[in-house]
Scaffold this active site. Sequence first.
Site, PDB file in Angstrom:
ATOM      1  N   LYS A   1       0.835  -1.204   0.000  1.00  0.00           N
ATOM      2  CA  LYS A   1       0.000   0.000   0.000  1.00  0.00           C
ATOM      3  C   LYS A   1       0.869   1.254   0.000  1.00  0.00           C
ATOM      4  CE  LYS A   1      -3.588   2.467   2.575  1.00  0.00           C
ATOM      5  NZ  LYS A   1      -4.624   2.392   3.625  1.00  0.00           N
TER       6      LYS A   1
ATOM      7  N   HIS B   1       1.150 -35.655 -22.912  1.00  0.00           N
ATOM      8  CA  HIS B   1       1.177 -34.241 -23.297  1.00  0.00           C
ATOM      9  C   HIS B   1      -0.012 -33.893 -24.183  1.00  0.00           C
ATOM     10  CE1 HIS B   1       5.023 -34.046 -21.373  1.00  0.00           C
ATOM     11  NE2 HIS B   1       5.558 -34.906 -22.218  1.00  0.00           N
TER      12      HIS B   1
END
Length: 518
Positions: free
Chosen positions: A138, A280
């Site tokens: 912040k 894959h």
Amino acid sequence: MSLKISSALISVYYKDGLEPLVRLLHEHNVRLYSTGGTQAFIEQLGIPVTAVEDLTGYPSIFGGRVKTLHPAVMGGILYRRELPEDLAQAERHRIPPIDLAVVDLYPFEETVASGASDEDIIEKIDIGGISLIRAAAKNHNDVLIVSSRNQYANVVQLLTEKNGATDLSDRRFYAKEAFAVTSHYDTAIQAYFAKDDQESTQKASSAADINDFKNLPANHLRYGENPHQQATFYGDLDAMFDKLHGKELSYNNLVDVDACVGLIDEFAASEGSTFAIIKHTNACGIATAETAQDAYLRALSCDPVSAFGGVIITNTTVDRATAEELNKLFMEILIAPDFAPEALELLKSKKNRILLKRKSVALPTVMFKTILNGVLEQDKDNQTETADDFKVVSQKAPTADELQALEFALKVCKHTKSNTIVLSNKNQLLASGVGQTSRVDALRQAIEKAGSFGFDLHGAVMASDAFFPFPDCVEIAGQAGITAVVQPGGSVRDQDSIDYCNAHGLAMVTTGVRHFKH
């Protein structure tokens, strides 16, 4: 705005990779504050460090639950250096500035994945750490936040290049990364508490757009495609599968499982037992036979090398005889609609093998992919052509067996990465060429692979996901023994390929439908 770092708070769970950063800060005369184990780590390096307890005047209390939540720490991070009133309050309350916060979080996800008790998991919900990270992010106008051990090396390089200082753009970048860390962490905690949420379970099977998916339970995975990538699965696996055995599913596992489900759904159980082996996301073996055991053995014979470590799916119950054959292979996952009790007992003998019993669940009909600064949405490719859709364009029509083989090859082709060529007979994949930049390369890859595993391609068929721009593919296929071809058609030079088929006795059919898979 360049700011020189004069003081730093270092409080981390993971110490690996921390030493170079600590030594660099010491070289730049940065005053260090720390807690517990991190303080001891810094002291062992022979580097001066101030205990946070000496800064706050409070010891670590409640079993370490409260250490850094004190105005002397939070104020040192949050006060705004450009505001006279903040500067005056910091001086009045003797709050020193903290210009750098090096903070990571307790390993909540790792603790959940380890199967730890609820009590242990709760204690790994970080309070102080996440508050420090958010505070420093912040106030990035004045403070640099380092929120992950993966950032240490880059921060060392940054501070070396800038002589111990940072620019606002640097601090803003690391603030962005910090909020990604806290968001991921909070989502993981929410997912843990929502794991038994039945309402979320019901939503999983009816997700229709990307907002629905983001509202599903967030399952945080060990990592993504690679260990340095974070990953989350938004969905409810319990609605899809009963997990009967094995370790947690990874990102790559889930991608392969999705490919398995899409492919096996092309093959109706009423037409025979089918086994597919995925590696894959591409099928390295698939076959249909009268028995489960024969279907598996035929699928395995397609490419027993690639099958090692693969993901296997079937549309039939796994019986004991099939399980005995499956148990000889190292596989990541086995998916079936059911398992005979004696088969399940045998398959559980491998500790990490994942066994999934698939449920009957309607799947979404759309798919999404993030690209650039947006999201692509498209319908799933749910169209599969049969012999009734084929248009015979050659003088020779396919035989009944060839038509069946062309249907089989086309089903596999549709679920294989483009550019792709699939070679098969009527119930078994013989070889495929996948993901090539040239369709000719894909064909040559398939032919070479088929030969390496002893398949005779004379009488086999070929499927292509897209049209042939030149006749070279059918020429090469014909010379290898292929007798029938299926392709979408639509090339301005289609006739060249058809002419070759006519001259050499090949059958060719077109579908009018392309099946690219990127």
